[in-house]
Scaffold this motif. Structure first.
Motif, mmCIF file in Angstrom:
data_model
loop_
_atom_site.group_PDB
_atom_site.id
_atom_site.type_symbol
_atom_site.label_atom_id
_atom_site.label_comp_id
_atom_site.label_asym_id
_atom_site.label_seq_id
_atom_site.Cartn_x
_atom_site.Cartn_y
_atom_site.Cartn_z
ATOM 1 N N THR A 366 30.259 -53.324 -62.842
ATOM 2 C CA THR A 366 31.724 -53.250 -62.814
ATOM 3 C C THR A 366 32.256 -53.346 -61.390
ATOM 4 N N GLU A 367 31.384 -53.764 -60.475
ATOM 5 C CA GLU A 367 31.764 -53.869 -59.068
ATOM 6 C C GLU A 367 32.377 -52.576 -58.521
ATOM 7 N N SER A 368 31.806 -51.477 -58.950
ATOM 8 C CA SER A 368 32.251 -50.175 -58.452
ATOM 9 C C SER A 368 31.211 -49.636 -57.487
ATOM 10 N N GLY A 369 31.640 -48.740 -56.610
ATOM 11 C CA GLY A 369 30.697 -48.054 -55.745
ATOM 12 C C GLY A 369 30.401 -46.676 -56.306
ATOM 13 N N VAL A 370 29.121 -46.315 -56.279
ATOM 14 C CA VAL A 370 28.722 -44.984 -56.739
ATOM 15 C C VAL A 370 27.714 -44.459 -55.735
ATOM 16 N N VAL A 371 28.110 -43.454 -54.977
ATOM 17 C CA VAL A 371 27.160 -42.853 -54.039
ATOM 18 C C VAL A 371 27.180 -41.355 -54.244
ATOM 19 N N GLY A 372 26.140 -40.704 -53.779
ATOM 20 C CA GLY A 372 26.168 -39.289 -54.070
ATOM 21 C C GLY A 372 25.101 -38.448 -53.461
ATOM 22 N N CYS A 373 25.162 -37.214 -53.907
ATOM 23 C CA CYS A 373 24.231 -36.191 -53.509
ATOM 24 C C CYS A 373 24.229 -35.210 -54.668
ATOM 25 N N GLY A 374 23.479 -34.156 -54.565
ATOM 26 C CA GLY A 374 23.528 -33.247 -55.695
ATOM 27 C C GLY A 374 22.542 -32.121 -55.610
ATOM 28 N N HIS A 375 22.750 -31.203 -56.543
ATOM 29 C CA HIS A 375 21.875 -30.040 -56.649
ATOM 30 C C HIS A 375 20.662 -30.488 -57.453
ATOM 31 N N ALA A 376 19.701 -31.091 -56.753
ATOM 32 C CA ALA A 376 18.582 -31.742 -57.430
ATOM 33 C C ALA A 376 17.779 -30.755 -58.272
ATOM 34 N N GLY A 377 17.623 -29.542 -57.759
ATOM 35 C CA GLY A 377 16.850 -28.548 -58.498
ATOM 36 C C GLY A 377 17.465 -28.227 -59.846
ATOM 37 N N ASP A 378 18.752 -28.434 -59.983
ATOM 38 C CA ASP A 378 19.473 -28.149 -61.226
ATOM 39 C C ASP A 378 19.751 -29.402 -62.048
ATOM 40 N N GLY A 379 19.380 -30.575 -61.558
ATOM 41 C CA GLY A 379 19.727 -31.812 -62.270
ATOM 42 C C GLY A 379 21.214 -32.120 -62.219
ATOM 43 N N ASN A 380 21.889 -31.543 -61.248
ATOM 44 C CA ASN A 380 23.350 -31.662 -61.158
ATOM 45 C C ASN A 380 23.692 -32.710 -60.092
ATOM 46 N N VAL A 381 24.146 -33.878 -60.572
ATOM 47 C CA VAL A 381 24.341 -35.045 -59.719
ATOM 48 C C VAL A 381 25.828 -35.208 -59.387
ATOM 49 N N HIS A 382 26.159 -35.145 -58.116
ATOM 50 C CA HIS A 382 27.548 -35.330 -57.695
ATOM 51 C C HIS A 382 27.722 -36.769 -57.231
ATOM 52 N N LEU A 383 28.584 -37.469 -57.898
ATOM 53 C CA LEU A 383 28.791 -38.871 -57.548
ATOM 54 C C LEU A 383 30.237 -39.109 -57.123
ATOM 55 N N ALA A 384 30.391 -39.807 -56.028
ATOM 56 C CA ALA A 384 31.719 -40.291 -55.633
ATOM 57 C C ALA A 384 31.876 -41.683 -56.233
ATOM 58 N N ILE A 385 32.998 -41.900 -56.907
ATOM 59 C CA ILE A 385 33.238 -43.156 -57.611
ATOM 60 C C ILE A 385 34.294 -43.947 -56.844
ATOM 61 N N PHE A 386 33.937 -45.174 -56.488
ATOM 62 C CA PHE A 386 34.895 -46.048 -55.788
ATOM 63 C C PHE A 386 35.240 -47.206 -56.718
ATOM 64 N N GLN A 387 36.370 -47.125 -57.339
ATOM 65 C CA GLN A 387 36.853 -48.180 -58.221
ATOM 66 C C GLN A 387 38.355 -47.959 -58.413
ATOM 67 N N LYS A 388 39.141 -48.845 -57.814
ATOM 68 C CA LYS A 388 40.594 -48.639 -57.808
ATOM 69 C C LYS A 388 41.228 -48.879 -59.174
ATOM 70 N N ASP A 389 40.681 -49.794 -59.931
ATOM 71 C CA ASP A 389 41.303 -50.152 -61.203
ATOM 72 C C ASP A 389 41.100 -49.048 -62.254
ATOM 73 N N PRO A 390 42.197 -48.466 -62.747
ATOM 74 C CA PRO A 390 42.063 -47.309 -63.640
ATOM 75 C C PRO A 390 41.296 -47.623 -64.921
ATOM 76 N N ALA A 391 41.510 -48.794 -65.486
ATOM 77 C CA ALA A 391 40.834 -49.131 -66.739
ATOM 78 C C ALA A 391 39.338 -49.313 -66.511
ATOM 79 N N LYS A 392 38.992 -50.037 -65.433
ATOM 80 C CA LYS A 392 37.572 -50.209 -65.102
ATOM 81 C C LYS A 392 36.916 -48.866 -64.806
ATOM 82 N N ARG A 393 37.675 -48.005 -64.103
ATOM 83 C CA ARG A 393 37.118 -46.696 -63.733
ATOM 84 C C ARG A 393 36.867 -45.857 -64.990
#
Lengths: 457, 457
Positions: A366-393
């Motif tokens: 979808t030509e979006s950016g997804v980068v992140g970090c997270g509480h790996a020990g908990d399986g908790n993935v924090h993702l920053a989503i880069f996609q300006k189009d609301p419907a695509k997002r």
């Protein structure tokens, strides 16, 4: 002032009721990146549980929506008020009522911040171990979202660290649940039900939290990996090791670049190592004794090497603290970088590699950016989503959430659903569970005044 | 057979439906000392969640009471069936579905016993850490009562170790709550609500439990004290020490005499020490490494001396295991000795000395015997009550429960309310909470078929 305004003023005092132009922008929402701020009709600042009870009784009588607010640092718009509603701000109920060093608990009002509780407990050698990454967050807000944070891998989330509540029901009754006891099997656990209910069932007016002994010796280890999959497969091995890390975070290369740049932090990693790194693990260890800590750090270093880390750095006090702080501020970095949303999917620890691989595929499609970090020990993935189009997002988020659930996970690990993710929650969750939750909601809140629009429509 | 019997036979198969004379005495109750066994009209032995769902749908349609049964080792008569009702025995749903060593969980059916799970997980180096003292107990039963046990002081109770459920609602819907994730903030926590609900909200048909690394080195330390108050004040100090004991029990002198006599166990304590002892602490320590364990035992020994222990014994493997086993069998010892009831009040740890002093005063005033032991680290006091007269006994229990609540505690720490303590629960608990719990019950079970008579009238 109308009748209801007058009654609210009588309850909290005229100075503690705001209406119209007196309601500042600060009360119009939380830190969610989604949706617009909403100014409530009333802001009330009660000083006691009795005042909260009286406010809720008026609200139930007049069918006025009520939203609770702690520090407003939530990320799911659960503290965004209703335009015709009352915002109950707990800013005046900010007292630490007791630090009980024999039972290892503190009893606090909901407006107490993590920072305040941390500084007040320091002298006792005990501490509250929920660190959601924002020390200005209020304990009441933490209860609302079942906040987690880095140390949850060792100490658990809010749910595991709150033993009792005084809570006001929407009908105006004040109840006490749990207490200073660490266990009970005496009727339904109402404490646990209110925790994570995002202000839709009852308002906590007093919170009894567990305190743990502060372990005085700590170390932070940073391990770069050439491959994200390797990071993820290393995590269960570290959890199994018995080393009991209190921090076990992954940070992908782009996020690391952003947060260290923002924090102006140099980690002393040689260029050639950095350039070959896809992601980092940050592991925190702590101990009662310095020599045991040294032994644990050595064991960890060897283990990380076996697990494929290209190098292992034991960070000095200053840079360790700065890196942890920078990681905690990752949300702000993402916001500054123009992220359009921030999510915190949780999956079984072992499913992280597959989840991340598929999430990146979906994003690329979808030509979006997804980068992140997270509480790996908990399986908790924090993702920053880069996609300006609301419907695509929306479509991207739907796919990511559905994928997390398919892998045995859930939409949110610690931020909550709020208003921001409600649409996806209602669409993806089992309708039988949604209906059951709605019936539970009605059991607490027959008039439906508490945070309408949050979790459910 | 009537219509309902025929439908039940169609669901579970004729061989797995018992009626009339075929219903053996075994199904008539649990181990509660209070009240008489009750033979249910039907015993069904489903093999799948779908069969459980079909049984509950029939029960809801015909308004037939349903009681769930695991191993029948409960102590509060929550598994005592209704004479016109269906007993759902989970004896055939006793499979360990998965031992997932990467996510550190096991997925089990409710009829799996603790003993079976323990032996099946041993090879993985992981284990389930809830030890309520009866290894024949089923995990489903543990979920029903929120079972605790000795190791709860370190690892928490059932509530802290169950991550997800498959559960059948009384209306026949099958839902899944939680999963292999260690945290979630996605709607109300239905897992936590079902845990400890004593079979009144939903029946768990699959349970995902946490597994913890087994620490290979362990030691058991026994410390006699001349004064019960000293034992109780020692407990918070040991919890604060950071030694993180996985067992922290007190045993009063009379109980120690009884359980060691029953177990034919000699602890090698000199007569003069024994005769001057009012109560004992039993402290279990464990570690990844032998030399750390040795260091911890030494530190603990010094600490116990400072706290007033008259002596400190490090028990050898054999006698340590026997003492722990004897302690776990304290209920049976009390039963053999003619105890009329066994209760498990919980109070804040620091309130134990006052609670025990006042409990003994009240007992003396009614010429009743009250002796005990307990999970001291949790404030969970197990008392055997010797009083033949039912009215005097009811009055004594009322006073003891009221006192525990006045001290900030609750009627039961881990056994549950069931039928045995319901009268006291309904009398002493806040009516607003009882009404709220009843509304929650109705949200799950509109026809009121699940375990009527347990918790509520």
């Amino acid at each position: 002032m109308g009748d209801e305004a007058q009654r609210l003023a009588e309850i909290v005092g005229e100075h503690h009721l705001l209406t119209g132009e007196d309601v500042s922008e600060d009360y119009a929402g939380d830190e969610s990146l989604v949706g617009e701020p909403v100014t409530p009709k009333y802001v009330v600042k009660p000083a006691t549980a009795a005042e909260v009870a009286a406010v809720l009784a008026v609200a139930t009588e007049h069918r006025i929506p009520v939203t609770a607010r702690g520090s407003g640092s939530g990320l799911s718009a659960a503290a965004r008020p209703h335009p015709d509603g009352i915002l109950v701000s707990f800013e005046r109920m900010n007292a630490i009522l007791e630090i009980d060093t024999t039972n290892h608990v503190a009893v606090v009002q909901p407006g107490v911040t993590l920072s305040e509780l941390d500084s007040q407990t320091a002298a006792s050698g005990l501490g509250y171990t929920v660190y959601p990454g924002e020390m200005s967050a209020s304990i009441g807000g933490n209860v609302g979202t079942n906040a987690g944070g880095m140390r949850a891998v060792k100490y658990g989330v809010t749910r595991n660290n709150v033993l009792g509540l005084q809570a006001v029901l929407p009908t105006g009754e004040v109840i006490r649940t749990g207490g200073k006891t660490v266990k009970t099997s005496t009727g339904y656990d109402l404490t646990q039900l209110v925790i994570g209910s995002e202000g839709t069932l009852a308002l906590a007016t007093e919170i009894t939290v567990r305190l743990h002994p502060r372990l005085t010796h700590g170390a932070t280890v940073l391990a770069p990996f050439g491959d994200l999959d390797q990071v993820m497969t290393a995590v269960p091995a570290i959890v199994s090791s018995g080393l009991a890390p209190h921090v076990l975070e992954y940070i992908d290369a782009l996020t690391m670049a952003a947060i260290t740049y923002t924090a102006q932090l140099s980690l002393g990693i040689p260029d050639e190592v950095r350039d070959a790194t896809q992601a980092y693990l940050v592991v925190g260890l702590e101990s009662r004794e310095a020599d045991r800590l040294d032994g644990d750090v050595e064991t960890l270093g060897e283990l990380l090497g076996e697990l494929g880390a290209t190098d292992v750095y034991v960070l000095e006090g200053g840079s360790a603290r700065k890196l942890i702080e920078a990681r905690e501020k990752a949300f702000w970095t993402a916001k500054t970088a123009g992220a359009d949303d921030v999510i915190d999917v949780v999956v079984p620890r072992a499913a992280m590699p597959e989840f991340l691989r598929r999430a990146r595929e979906v994003a690329a499609g979808t030509e979006s950016g997804v980068v992140g970090c997270g509480h790996a020990g908990d399986g908790n993935v924090h993702l920053a989503i880069f996609q300006k189009d609301p419907a695509k997002r929306a479509s991207l988020l739907h796919d990511i959430f559905a994928m997390a659930m398919e892998l045995g996970g859930a939409i949110s690990g610690e931020h909550g659903i709020g208003r921001a993710k409600k649409e996806h929650f209602l669409e993806l969750e089992d309708p039988a569970k949604i209906e059951l939750m709605k019936r539970v909601k009605a059991a607490f809140d027959p008039a439906g005044i508490l945070n309408p629009g949050v979790l459910f429509d």
